[in-house]
Design a protein around this motif. Structure first.
Motif, mmCIF file in Angstrom:
data_model
loop_
_atom_site.group_PDB
_atom_site.id
_atom_site.type_symbol
_atom_site.label_atom_id
_atom_site.label_comp_id
_atom_site.label_asym_id
_atom_site.label_seq_id
_atom_site.Cartn_x
_atom_site.Cartn_y
_atom_site.Cartn_z
ATOM 1 N N LYS A 7 -8.535 -2.745 -4.858
ATOM 2 C CA LYS A 7 -9.673 -3.602 -4.505
ATOM 3 C C LYS A 7 -10.065 -3.416 -3.041
ATOM 4 O O LYS A 7 -11.248 -3.472 -2.697
ATOM 5 C CB LYS A 7 -9.350 -5.064 -4.797
ATOM 6 N N GLY A 8 -9.081 -3.163 -2.170
ATOM 7 C CA GLY A 8 -9.374 -2.913 -0.762
ATOM 8 C C GLY A 8 -10.202 -1.658 -0.572
ATOM 9 O O GLY A 8 -11.136 -1.632 0.245
ATOM 10 N N PHE A 9 -9.878 -0.601 -1.319
ATOM 11 C CA PHE A 9 -10.671 0.631 -1.246
ATOM 12 C C PHE A 9 -12.099 0.378 -1.724
ATOM 13 O O PHE A 9 -13.059 0.858 -1.108
ATOM 14 C CB PHE A 9 -10.025 1.743 -2.087
ATOM 15 N N ASN A 112 -15.883 -4.354 11.025
ATOM 16 C CA ASN A 112 -15.574 -3.787 9.714
ATOM 17 C C ASN A 112 -14.674 -2.558 9.859
ATOM 18 O O ASN A 112 -13.684 -2.404 9.142
ATOM 19 C CB ASN A 112 -16.880 -3.428 8.994
ATOM 20 N N ASP A 113 -14.999 -1.694 10.805
ATOM 21 C CA ASP A 113 -14.215 -0.474 10.992
ATOM 22 C C ASP A 113 -12.800 -0.781 11.475
ATOM 23 O O ASP A 113 -11.844 -0.141 11.036
ATOM 24 C CB ASP A 113 -14.929 0.470 11.961
ATOM 25 N N ILE A 114 -12.657 -1.760 12.351
ATOM 26 C CA ILE A 114 -11.324 -2.142 12.834
ATOM 27 C C ILE A 114 -10.484 -2.680 11.682
ATOM 28 O O ILE A 114 -9.323 -2.291 11.507
ATOM 29 C CB ILE A 114 -11.435 -3.172 13.976
ATOM 30 N N ILE A 115 -11.063 -3.564 10.886
ATOM 31 C CA ILE A 115 -10.335 -4.147 9.746
ATOM 32 C C ILE A 115 -9.872 -3.051 8.793
ATOM 33 O O ILE A 115 -8.706 -3.008 8.388
ATOM 34 C CB ILE A 115 -11.221 -5.178 9.009
ATOM 35 N N PHE A 116 -10.772 -2.146 8.444
ATOM 36 C CA PHE A 116 -10.400 -1.121 7.468
ATOM 37 C C PHE A 116 -9.573 0.005 8.079
ATOM 38 O O PHE A 116 -8.841 0.686 7.355
ATOM 39 C CB PHE A 116 -11.626 -0.634 6.692
ATOM 40 N N PHE A 117 -9.603 0.179 9.397
ATOM 41 C CA PHE A 117 -8.643 1.076 10.048
ATOM 42 C C PHE A 117 -7.232 0.557 9.782
ATOM 43 O O PHE A 117 -6.340 1.321 9.397
ATOM 44 C CB PHE A 117 -8.895 1.171 11.563
ATOM 45 N N PHE A 118 -7.015 -0.736 9.979
ATOM 46 C CA PHE A 118 -5.694 -1.314 9.732
ATOM 47 C C PHE A 118 -5.329 -1.236 8.249
ATOM 48 O O PHE A 118 -4.187 -0.949 7.899
ATOM 49 C CB PHE A 118 -5.609 -2.752 10.253
ATOM 50 N N PHE A 119 -6.292 -1.471 7.386
ATOM 51 C CA PHE A 119 -6.027 -1.377 5.944
ATOM 52 C C PHE A 119 -5.596 0.036 5.554
ATOM 53 O O PHE A 119 -4.551 0.225 4.917
ATOM 54 C CB PHE A 119 -7.273 -1.793 5.146
ATOM 55 N N PHE A 120 -6.386 1.035 5.930
ATOM 56 C CA PHE A 120 -6.041 2.414 5.564
ATOM 57 C C PHE A 120 -4.736 2.853 6.228
ATOM 58 O O PHE A 120 -3.944 3.577 5.618
ATOM 59 C CB PHE A 120 -7.176 3.377 5.928
ATOM 60 N N SER A 121 -4.487 2.418 7.447
ATOM 61 C CA SER A 121 -3.228 2.748 8.120
ATOM 62 C C SER A 121 -2.051 2.139 7.371
ATOM 63 O O SER A 121 -1.025 2.802 7.169
ATOM 64 C CB SER A 121 -3.242 2.240 9.567
ATOM 65 N N TYR A 122 -2.193 0.892 6.961
ATOM 66 C CA TYR A 122 -1.143 0.224 6.185
ATOM 67 C C TYR A 122 -0.862 0.997 4.897
ATOM 68 O O TYR A 122 0.304 1.248 4.558
ATOM 69 C CB TYR A 122 -1.564 -1.217 5.873
ATOM 70 N N VAL A 123 -1.913 1.367 4.186
ATOM 71 C CA VAL A 123 -1.736 2.088 2.918
ATOM 72 C C VAL A 123 -1.053 3.432 3.177
ATOM 73 O O VAL A 123 -0.123 3.813 2.452
ATOM 74 C CB VAL A 123 -3.080 2.278 2.181
ATOM 75 N N PHE A 124 -1.471 4.151 4.214
ATOM 76 C CA PHE A 124 -0.847 5.437 4.539
ATOM 77 C C PHE A 124 0.635 5.259 4.857
ATOM 78 O O PHE A 124 1.485 6.013 4.350
ATOM 79 C CB PHE A 124 -1.566 6.108 5.712
ATOM 80 N N ILE A 125 0.963 4.268 5.665
ATOM 81 C CA ILE A 125 2.379 4.020 6.011
ATOM 82 C C ILE A 125 3.168 3.668 4.760
ATOM 83 O O ILE A 125 4.284 4.159 4.560
ATOM 84 C CB ILE A 125 2.475 2.922 7.093
ATOM 85 N N LYS A 126 2.614 2.825 3.935
ATOM 86 C CA LYS A 126 3.282 2.441 2.677
ATOM 87 C C LYS A 126 3.520 3.668 1.790
ATOM 88 O O LYS A 126 4.610 3.823 1.245
ATOM 89 C CB LYS A 126 2.402 1.406 1.953
ATOM 90 N N LEU A 127 2.539 4.542 1.690
ATOM 91 C CA LEU A 127 2.686 5.750 0.881
ATOM 92 C C LEU A 127 3.697 6.724 1.512
ATOM 93 O O LEU A 127 4.407 7.437 0.789
ATOM 94 C CB LEU A 127 1.336 6.456 0.707
ATOM 95 N N SER A 128 3.777 6.730 2.824
ATOM 96 C CA SER A 128 4.695 7.635 3.512
ATOM 97 C C SER A 128 6.152 7.225 3.339
ATOM 98 O O SER A 128 7.049 8.056 3.457
ATOM 99 C CB SER A 128 4.358 7.698 5.006
ATOM 100 N N LYS A 129 6.368 5.973 3.064
ATOM 101 C CA LYS A 129 7.744 5.452 2.889
ATOM 102 C C LYS A 129 8.305 5.739 1.515
ATOM 103 O O LYS A 129 9.472 5.575 1.277
ATOM 104 C CB LYS A 129 7.785 3.957 3.185
ATOM 105 N N LYS A 130 7.437 6.179 0.584
ATOM 106 C CA LYS A 130 7.892 6.457 -0.787
ATOM 107 C C LYS A 130 8.621 7.759 -0.858
ATOM 108 O O LYS A 130 8.345 8.719 -0.220
ATOM 109 C CB LYS A 130 6.704 6.472 -1.758
#
Length: 130
Positions: A7-9, A112-130
């Protein structure tokens, strides 16, 4: 959690697409390009819409494109920095006097860009931990 990220995407994509189309009056608002004719030219606005479709296109399969999610974060960071620099060097209030839609656009696009920078960064970090 996966459903929330999906939903965030979608939200990120729709915010790009809908905000640009409405505030630019479908690319006919002469005042948005007037105040930043490089980044926010009609071509630049069109590319923001394209980025929005890119976010939506991976919404359900984002876990398969970890590095693209990183690209999305970098792209959002660049737009956020550009907006912050623009705001430090420009007064948005006279824009409201000329055109309320352009004033709204320049007031909020970087948030908007700041909020979604943090969102995409969070998702990338989460995916990197897998």
């Amino acid at each position: 959690m996966k459903n929330t990220i999906t939903k965030g995407f979608i939200l990120s994509g729709l915010s790009n697409i809908i905000a640009v189309l409405i505030l630019s009056r479908f690319f006919t608002n002469e005042f948005i390009p007037k105040y930043d004719n490089v980044v926010m030219s009609n071509f630049g606005l069109l590319m923001i819409v394209v980025w929005g479709f890119a976010y939506i296109s991976v919404a359900k399969d984002y876990s398969k494109v970890k590095w693209l999610v990183a690209v999305f974060a970098v792209e959002k960071l660049i737009y956020a920095i550009i907006w912050i620099l623009w705001r430090l060097n420009n007064d948005v209030f006279p824009i409201f006097d000329e055109d309320i839609m352009a004033g709204i656009f320049y007031s909020i696009y970087g948030i908007n860009d700041i909020i979604f920078f943090f969102f995409f960064s969070y998702v990338f970090i989460k995916l990197s931990k897998k």
